[in-house]
Design a protein around this motif. Structure first.
Motif, mmCIF file in Angstrom:
data_model
loop_
_atom_site.group_PDB
_atom_site.id
_atom_site.type_symbol
_atom_site.label_atom_id
_atom_site.label_comp_id
_atom_site.label_asym_id
_atom_site.label_seq_id
_atom_site.Cartn_x
_atom_site.Cartn_y
_atom_site.Cartn_z
ATOM 1 N N LEU A 237 0.856 -1.184 0.000
ATOM 2 C CA LEU A 237 0.000 0.000 0.000
ATOM 3 C C LEU A 237 0.890 1.231 0.000
ATOM 4 O O LEU A 237 1.848 1.306 0.780
ATOM 5 N N VAL A 238 0.604 2.189 -0.839
ATOM 6 C CA VAL A 238 1.251 3.494 -0.787
ATOM 7 C C VAL A 238 0.164 4.519 -0.477
ATOM 8 O O VAL A 238 -0.949 4.445 -1.001
ATOM 9 N N TYR A 239 0.479 5.459 0.417
ATOM 10 C CA TYR A 239 -0.532 6.456 0.760
ATOM 11 C C TYR A 239 0.126 7.794 1.062
ATOM 12 O O TYR A 239 1.323 7.879 1.357
ATOM 13 N N THR A 240 -0.658 8.835 0.956
ATOM 14 C CA THR A 240 -0.237 10.154 1.384
ATOM 15 C C THR A 240 -1.454 10.926 1.859
ATOM 16 O O THR A 240 -2.600 10.470 1.702
ATOM 17 N N VAL A 241 -1.184 12.101 2.432
ATOM 18 C CA VAL A 241 -2.234 12.913 3.037
ATOM 19 C C VAL A 241 -2.189 14.319 2.446
ATOM 20 O O VAL A 241 -1.119 14.924 2.354
ATOM 21 N N VAL A 242 -3.337 14.801 2.029
ATOM 22 C CA VAL A 242 -3.470 16.185 1.563
ATOM 23 C C VAL A 242 -4.237 16.952 2.636
ATOM 24 O O VAL A 242 -5.430 16.738 2.817
ATOM 25 N N ARG A 243 -3.524 17.802 3.353
ATOM 26 C CA ARG A 243 -4.154 18.549 4.437
ATOM 27 C C ARG A 243 -4.671 19.895 3.944
ATOM 28 O O ARG A 243 -4.302 20.361 2.860
ATOM 29 N N VAL A 244 -5.544 20.506 4.743
ATOM 30 C CA VAL A 244 -6.168 21.772 4.362
ATOM 31 C C VAL A 244 -5.113 22.804 3.999
ATOM 32 O O VAL A 244 -5.231 23.507 2.988
ATOM 33 N N GLN A 245 -4.045 22.888 4.788
ATOM 34 C CA GLN A 245 -3.026 23.910 4.532
ATOM 35 C C GLN A 245 -2.276 23.670 3.225
ATOM 36 O O GLN A 245 -1.748 24.610 2.614
ATOM 37 N N ASP A 246 -2.222 22.418 2.775
ATOM 38 C CA ASP A 246 -1.563 22.118 1.498
ATOM 39 C C ASP A 246 -2.312 22.719 0.319
ATOM 40 O O ASP A 246 -1.728 22.936 -0.749
ATOM 41 N N MET A 247 -3.611 22.945 0.498
ATOM 42 C CA MET A 247 -4.464 23.403 -0.591
ATOM 43 C C MET A 247 -4.656 24.916 -0.611
ATOM 44 O O MET A 247 -5.475 25.423 -1.370
ATOM 45 N N ALA A 248 -3.900 25.638 0.200
ATOM 46 C CA ALA A 248 -4.070 27.098 0.289
ATOM 47 C C ALA A 248 -3.953 27.744 -1.095
ATOM 48 O O ALA A 248 -2.955 27.565 -1.800
ATOM 49 N N LEU A 250 -5.560 27.058 -3.769
ATOM 50 C CA LEU A 250 -5.821 26.167 -4.901
ATOM 51 C C LEU A 250 -7.296 25.796 -4.971
ATOM 52 O O LEU A 250 -7.956 25.665 -3.933
ATOM 53 N N PRO A 251 -7.830 25.580 -6.166
ATOM 54 C CA PRO A 251 -9.210 25.092 -6.267
ATOM 55 C C PRO A 251 -9.316 23.694 -5.681
ATOM 56 O O PRO A 251 -8.371 22.893 -5.747
ATOM 57 N N GLU A 252 -10.463 23.394 -5.108
ATOM 58 C CA GLU A 252 -10.639 22.139 -4.379
ATOM 59 C C GLU A 252 -10.443 20.907 -5.248
ATOM 60 O O GLU A 252 -10.024 19.854 -4.770
ATOM 61 N N ASP A 253 -10.735 21.012 -6.549
ATOM 62 C CA ASP A 253 -10.634 19.836 -7.394
ATOM 63 C C ASP A 253 -9.190 19.371 -7.589
ATOM 64 O O ASP A 253 -8.967 18.232 -8.026
ATOM 65 N N GLU A 254 -8.203 20.206 -7.253
ATOM 66 C CA GLU A 254 -6.813 19.779 -7.408
ATOM 67 C C GLU A 254 -6.456 18.642 -6.451
ATOM 68 O O GLU A 254 -5.517 17.891 -6.688
ATOM 69 N N ARG A 255 -7.212 18.509 -5.372
ATOM 70 C CA ARG A 255 -7.007 17.372 -4.459
ATOM 71 C C ARG A 255 -7.190 16.046 -5.184
ATOM 72 O O ARG A 255 -6.518 15.058 -4.884
ATOM 73 N N GLU A 256 -8.133 16.029 -6.125
ATOM 74 C CA GLU A 256 -8.508 14.779 -6.772
ATOM 75 C C GLU A 256 -7.440 14.266 -7.729
ATOM 76 O O GLU A 256 -7.479 13.110 -8.149
ATOM 77 N N THR A 257 -6.482 15.123 -8.094
ATOM 78 C CA THR A 257 -5.465 14.710 -9.058
ATOM 79 C C THR A 257 -4.306 13.952 -8.415
ATOM 80 O O THR A 257 -3.516 13.318 -9.108
ATOM 81 N N VAL A 258 -4.196 14.015 -7.092
ATOM 82 C CA VAL A 258 -3.036 13.433 -6.415
ATOM 83 C C VAL A 258 -3.007 11.917 -6.536
ATOM 84 O O VAL A 258 -1.954 11.306 -6.753
ATOM 85 N N VAL A 259 -4.152 11.274 -6.429
ATOM 86 C CA VAL A 259 -4.170 9.810 -6.411
ATOM 87 C C VAL A 259 -3.663 9.216 -7.720
ATOM 88 O O VAL A 259 -3.072 8.127 -7.735
ATOM 89 N N ASP A 260 -3.859 9.917 -8.825
ATOM 90 C CA ASP A 260 -3.393 9.380 -10.112
ATOM 91 C C ASP A 260 -1.873 9.384 -10.219
ATOM 92 O O ASP A 260 -1.311 8.660 -11.041
ATOM 93 N N ILE A 261 -1.217 10.202 -9.406
ATOM 94 C CA ILE A 261 0.242 10.171 -9.344
ATOM 95 C C ILE A 261 0.705 9.094 -8.374
ATOM 96 O O ILE A 261 1.587 8.290 -8.681
ATOM 97 N N VAL A 262 0.085 9.053 -7.217
ATOM 98 C CA VAL A 262 0.482 8.093 -6.181
ATOM 99 C C VAL A 262 0.296 6.655 -6.662
ATOM 100 O O VAL A 262 1.111 5.770 -6.360
ATOM 101 N N ARG A 263 -0.741 6.412 -7.437
ATOM 102 C CA ARG A 263 -1.051 5.049 -7.864
ATOM 103 C C ARG A 263 -0.003 4.460 -8.803
ATOM 104 O O ARG A 263 0.011 3.253 -9.039
ATOM 105 N N THR A 264 0.886 5.280 -9.349
ATOM 106 C CA THR A 264 1.912 4.773 -10.261
ATOM 107 C C THR A 264 3.083 4.104 -9.540
ATOM 108 O O THR A 264 3.983 3.566 -10.193
ATOM 109 N N THR A 265 3.076 4.106 -8.232
ATOM 110 C CA THR A 265 4.161 3.487 -7.453
ATOM 111 C C THR A 265 4.270 1.999 -7.771
ATOM 112 O O THR A 265 3.318 1.240 -7.555
ATOM 113 N N GLY A 266 5.424 1.576 -8.256
ATOM 114 C CA GLY A 266 5.590 0.193 -8.695
ATOM 115 C C GLY A 266 5.576 -0.820 -7.582
ATOM 116 O O GLY A 266 5.236 -1.982 -7.794
#
Length: 331
Positions: A237-248, A250-266
């Motif tokens: 399992l690979v995971y990460t956390v996007v906290r409120v302060q990380d999104m300062a 930025l539009p809220e939908d940018e949160r949804e793009t993170v998983v498509d990067i994380v999922r590429t972990t071999g």
């Protein structure tokens, strides 16, 4: 409720025909998208609304959260049909929920389903709870927009460039730019291209255009990613956390793009991104590559979705507790 008998294709065709009849006879209509909408729910919802608008039926489209339309979706045709949740009529002749696996996913607008003469659910999530009086649910479909294309054919309505734009938006995003889909998705895409839409431009706007500030967010979030090699029976399992302060800023939908990067972990079969909405309130995205059914994990934790893409929400909890729960359910 629609039948759940031994012939799902026949049941679904019957449901589709009933939906067509109800829409044709509607006096007023509301179309509901799921909270924190993606292109599939918005594109599908607007496409349904466009048909109703053609017939002169008063129609509203809305979603429970956030309060404004994410900028990435601003170019979807007929977005003027979208209204804020507090402007949605308490009752309508027909209410249609699109791409929402359960009433809970409609957020504060869930009660509008009970305020309808006929409530309709159109969705492709296997975990769908069939919460409408008519349910057209096909988990084999690659996107809900694919089901709306079938509805247009059942209605005998023309899929013009505006409708095609909406449907293609849902199709290209839910299939990961056609990386995970069957032949029907490609056939539908070819048909939509034939209306004259600028498919590359739609794709760029939805998937390849981001604000500069996203780079700093990704730097912070991806730098904190963790690998749990023993999770999922050793598949990782690979995971990460996007906290409120990380999104300062930025539009809220940018949160949804993170998983498509994380999922590429071999080194990991499963990826999870914990998105903090407010202190103690989380939305969690789960993805898998080929062998783990993350819908089962999400369902056990109060959510749902597809075998390879699912999610759930958590209230009054911490990131550490949520990760521990995911690892426990993965085995």
């Amino acid at each position: 409720m629609a039948s759940s008998g031994a012939h799902p294709e026949a049941d679904n065709q019957q449901a589709l025909e009933r939906i067509a009849e109800e829409l044709r006879s509607a006096r007023t209509a509301t179309v509901l998208c799921h909270v924190f909408p993606d292109a599939d729910t918005l594109g599908s919802g607007l496409a349904v609304a466009i048909a109703l608008k053609r017939w002169g039926v008063p129609v509203q489209v809305s979603f429970g959260e956030p309060l404004g339309l994410p900028e990435v979706f601003a170019e979807l045709p007929h977005s003027e049909l979208l209204v804020s949740p507090d402007a949605v009529a308490a009752e309508a002749d027909v209410v249609v929920a699109v791409d929402s696996g359960s009433a809970d996913r409609l957020g504060i607008l869930a009660d509008r389903m009970s305020g309808a003469r006929t409530s309709i659910v159109i969705d492709h999530h296997r975990s769908n709870t069939r919460y409408g009086s008519i349910n057209y649910v096909d988990p084999s479909a690659d996107s809900t927009s694919m089901l709306i294309a079938r509805l247009y054919d059942c209605l005998g309505e023309t899929i013009d460039a505006d409708v095609a734009h909406c449907l293609y938006a849902g199709l290209v995003t839910d299939t990961g730019s056609f990386r995970w889909c069957g032949p029907e998705a490609h056939l539908l895409a070819a048909r939509l291209f034939g209306t004259g839409i600028d498919a590359p431009a739609i794709t760029r706007a939805l998937l390849d255009t981001h604000p500069f500030g996203r780079l700093a967010m990704l730097s912070a979030v991806l730098g904190e990613a963790q690998l749990v090699p023993d999770a999922a029976d050793g598949q990782g399992l690979v995971y990460t956390v996007v906290r409120v302060q990380d999104m300062a800023g930025l539009p809220e939908d940018e949160r949804e793009t993170v998983v498509d990067i994380v999922r590429t972990t071999g080194e990991a079969e499963v990826a999870a991104v914990l998105k903090q909405l407010s202190p103690g309130r989380w939305s969690v995205s789960l993805r898998s590559k080929q062998s783990v059914d993350v819908a089962k994990v999400a369902k056990a934790l109060g959510g749902g979705g597809h075998a390879r893409s699912a999610g759930f929400t958590a209230e009054d909890d911490t990131a550490e507790h949520i990760v521990a729960a995911i690892v426990r359910e993965l085995g």
